[in-house]
Motif scaffolding. Structure first.
Motif, PDB file in Angstrom:
ATOM      1  N   UNK A  69      81.317  15.115  -7.152  1.00 35.46           N
ATOM      2  CA  UNK A  69      81.234  13.663  -7.245  1.00 35.46           C
ATOM      3  C   UNK A  69      81.624  13.270  -8.666  1.00 35.46           C
ATOM      4  N   UNK A  70      82.838  12.741  -8.809  1.00 32.93           N
ATOM      5  CA  UNK A  70      83.395  12.440 -10.117  1.00 32.93           C
ATOM      6  C   UNK A  70      83.365  10.945 -10.401  1.00 32.93           C
ATOM      7  N   UNK A  71      83.518  10.591 -11.668  1.00 34.73           N
ATOM      8  CA  UNK A  71      83.593   9.182 -12.055  1.00 34.73           C
ATOM      9  C   UNK A  71      84.703   8.490 -11.268  1.00 34.73           C
ATOM     10  N   UNK A  72      84.374   7.367 -10.673  1.00 29.14           N
ATOM     11  CA  UNK A  72      85.363   6.602  -9.933  1.00 29.14           C
ATOM     12  C   UNK A  72      85.493   6.972  -8.481  1.00 29.14           C
ATOM     13  N   UNK A  73      84.836   8.051  -8.044  1.00 30.33           N
ATOM     14  CA  UNK A  73      84.877   8.410  -6.622  1.00 30.33           C
ATOM     15  C   UNK A  73      84.170   7.352  -5.781  1.00 30.33           C
ATOM     16  N   UNK A  74      84.588   7.237  -4.529  1.00 32.25           N
ATOM     17  CA  UNK A  74      83.877   6.363  -3.613  1.00 32.25           C
ATOM     18  C   UNK A  74      82.402   6.769  -3.566  1.00 32.25           C
ATOM     19  N   UNK A  75      81.529   5.788  -3.636  1.00 33.21           N
ATOM     20  CA  UNK A  75      80.085   5.962  -3.490  1.00 33.21           C
ATOM     21  C   UNK A  75      79.434   6.741  -4.635  1.00 33.21           C
ATOM     22  N   UNK A  76      80.178   6.943  -5.713  1.00 30.82           N
ATOM     23  CA  UNK A  76      79.641   7.713  -6.845  1.00 30.82           C
ATOM     24  C   UNK A  76      78.343   7.116  -7.392  1.00 30.82           C
ATOM     25  N   UNK A  77      78.342   5.810  -7.653  1.00 29.27           N
ATOM     26  CA  UNK A  77      77.152   5.175  -8.234  1.00 29.27           C
ATOM     27  C   UNK A  77      75.960   5.292  -7.289  1.00 29.27           C
ATOM     28  N   UNK A  78      76.199   5.074  -6.009  1.00 24.85           N
ATOM     29  CA  UNK A  78      75.121   5.165  -5.028  1.00 24.85           C
ATOM     30  C   UNK A  78      74.556   6.574  -4.963  1.00 24.85           C
ATOM     31  N   UNK A  79      75.423   7.564  -4.884  1.00 24.68           N
ATOM     32  CA  UNK A  79      74.981   8.958  -4.773  1.00 24.68           C
ATOM     33  C   UNK A  79      74.179   9.363  -5.998  1.00 24.68           C
ATOM     34  N   UNK A  80      74.679   9.039  -7.178  1.00 24.74           N
ATOM     35  CA  UNK A  80      74.009   9.480  -8.399  1.00 24.74           C
ATOM     36  C   UNK A  80      72.670   8.778  -8.611  1.00 24.74           C
ATOM     37  N   UNK A  81      72.614   7.485  -8.312  1.00 25.01           N
ATOM     38  CA  UNK A  81      71.338   6.785  -8.464  1.00 25.01           C
ATOM     39  C   UNK A  81      70.302   7.315  -7.482  1.00 25.01           C
ATOM     40  N   UNK A  82      70.707   7.508  -6.238  1.00 24.53           N
ATOM     41  CA  UNK A  82      69.757   7.999  -5.247  1.00 24.53           C
ATOM     42  C   UNK A  82      69.322   9.424  -5.537  1.00 24.53           C
ATOM     43  N   UNK A  83      70.184  10.203  -6.174  1.00 23.05           N
ATOM     44  CA  UNK A  83      69.764  11.521  -6.634  1.00 23.05           C
ATOM     45  C   UNK A  83      68.684  11.390  -7.702  1.00 23.05           C
ATOM     46  N   UNK A  84      68.867  10.464  -8.639  1.00 21.56           N
ATOM     47  CA  UNK A  84      67.885  10.285  -9.705  1.00 21.56           C
ATOM     48  C   UNK A  84      66.536   9.817  -9.165  1.00 21.56           C
ATOM     49  N   UNK A  85      66.553   9.140  -8.024  1.00 23.70           N
ATOM     50  CA  UNK A  85      65.317   8.707  -7.376  1.00 23.70           C
ATOM     51  C   UNK A  85      64.786   9.768  -6.407  1.00 23.70           C
ATOM     52  N   UNK A  86      65.485  10.904  -6.308  1.00 24.46           N
ATOM     53  CA  UNK A  86      65.115  12.027  -5.445  1.00 24.46           C
ATOM     54  C   UNK A  86      65.197  11.686  -3.957  1.00 24.46           C
ATOM     55  N   UNK A  87      65.972  10.654  -3.632  1.00 25.25           N
ATOM     56  CA  UNK A  87      66.192  10.307  -2.227  1.00 25.25           C
ATOM     57  C   UNK A  87      67.210  11.255  -1.611  1.00 25.25           C
ATOM     58  N   UNK A  88      68.239  11.606  -2.368  1.00 26.77           N
ATOM     59  CA  UNK A  88      69.293  12.488  -1.894  1.00 26.77           C
ATOM     60  C   UNK A  88      69.282  13.802  -2.659  1.00 26.77           C
ATOM     61  N   UNK A  89      69.642  14.842  -1.973  1.00 26.89           N
ATOM     62  CA  UNK A  89      69.817  16.144  -2.603  1.00 26.89           C
ATOM     63  C   UNK A  89      71.130  16.740  -2.111  1.00 26.89           C
ATOM     64  N   UNK A  90      71.653  17.660  -2.880  1.00 27.02           N
ATOM     65  CA  UNK A  90      72.900  18.302  -2.505  1.00 27.02           C
ATOM     66  C   UNK A  90      72.675  19.699  -1.970  1.00 27.02           C
ATOM     67  N   UNK A  91      73.711  20.505  -2.091  1.00 30.39           N
ATOM     68  CA  UNK A  91      73.681  21.873  -1.587  1.00 30.39           C
ATOM     69  C   UNK A  91      73.445  22.867  -2.725  1.00 30.39           C
ATOM     70  N   UNK A  92      73.134  24.083  -2.359  1.00 28.76           N
ATOM     71  CA  UNK A  92      72.808  25.099  -3.362  1.00 28.76           C
ATOM     72  C   UNK A  92      73.966  25.377  -4.312  1.00 28.76           C
ATOM     73  N   UNK A  93      75.190  25.105  -3.880  1.00 25.27           N
ATOM     74  CA  UNK A  93      76.339  25.351  -4.742  1.00 25.27           C
ATOM     75  C   UNK A  93      76.584  24.201  -5.724  1.00 25.27           C
ATOM     76  N   UNK A  94      75.704  23.202  -5.730  1.00 22.23           N
ATOM     77  CA  UNK A  94      75.829  22.078  -6.660  1.00 22.23           C
ATOM     78  C   UNK A  94      76.670  20.929  -6.152  1.00 22.23           C
ATOM     79  N   UNK A  95      77.126  21.000  -4.910  1.00 21.39           N
ATOM     80  CA  UNK A  95      77.971  19.948  -4.351  1.00 21.39           C
ATOM     81  C   UNK A  95      77.140  18.983  -3.511  1.00 21.39           C
ATOM     82  N   UNK A  96      77.736  17.816  -3.236  1.00 18.66           N
ATOM     83  CA  UNK A  96      77.097  16.841  -2.351  1.00 18.66           C
ATOM     84  C   UNK A  96      77.808  16.747  -1.009  1.00 18.66           C
TER      85      UNK A  96
END
Length: 219
Positions: free
Chosen positions: A22-49
């Motif tokens: 998830x890179x700067x400017x990607x679709x849904x980047x802001x949503x994904x990163x904020x929800x991660x900070x709130x612990x609503x979303x988590x990714x995979x063991x390899x560090x990807x979403x």
């Protein structure tokens, strides 16, 4: 504008970039990163979403639970229950699904099963979000009544390439959940603010009710 002010004011900036794909400017980047900070979303063991991947119905139940309670405790109060014949009491998602059943958010499908590993559809996601936020489960017809209400609340803002009965991918689910954060949610009640002789009563938003974030104006 309110969303941006609230996020920046309380240090919930989505710029941390926790996921490798998830890179700067990607679709849904802001949503994904904020929800991660709130612990609503988590990714995979390899560090990807894997934003283009799918969310299953049980995974979406977990997203809803954390989004509406502000905590990820595995649905501790609801563990040990078997809400549907196809959801074993020991299944990892059973607590989240049982919570959703008790809250009137999910009823299962016509066959009486939940189908936890089926991919969640946009119509299903819209209905579950609307009811989880505290809106009536019976006031709106499925699917289009819930779709219309979700649109009115702005839950579909900034979504790309979606259809009512299409599979909801992880990127668009993140955006819907992000939009829900800043929408009024009767589940959390109202509060009254006063400025001079003027008194205003407003319904709390999800981010206020579930995460304790208050408006930047102190109200």
């Amino acid at each position: 504008a309110l969303a941006v002010v609230m996020v920046l004011s309380f240090g919930l900036s989505a710029a941390a970039g926790p996921f490798t794909d998830v890179k700067d400017g990607d679709d849904y980047e802001a949503a994904i990163n904020l929800l991660f900070s709130l612990e609503v979303l988590k990714g995979y063991e390899d560090g990807s979403y894997k934003a283009a991947g799918a969310y299953t119905r049980e995974e979406f139940s977990k997203v809803l639970y954390v989004l509406m309670t502000g905590k990820d405790d595995g649905g501790a109060m609801y563990l040990g229950a078997s809400p549907f014949p196809d959801v074993d009491a020991g299944r990892w998602s059973a607590g989240y699904i049982t919570w959703a059943v008790n809250a009137g958010i999910v009823n299962g499908r016509e066959d009486g099963l939940f189908h936890p590993t089926d991919v969640v559809k946009y119509a299903e996601a819209a209905k579950m979000l609307i009811v989880a936020m505290g809106y009536s489960n019976t006031m709106y017809t499925y699917p289009y009544g819930f779709i219309d209400k979700a649109s009115t609340l702005g839950l579909f803002e900034d979504l790309k390439n979606y259809s009512t009965f299409g599979d909801a991918n992880r990127g668009t689910v993140a955006q819907m959940a992000y939009n829900a954060l800043f929408a009024e949610a009767p589940r959390f009640g109202t509060y009254t603010s006063k400025e001079g002789d003027n008194t205003t009563t407003r319904t709390k938003t999800v981010i206020e009710g579930a995460f304790g974030v208050i408006r930047s104006d102190g109200s």
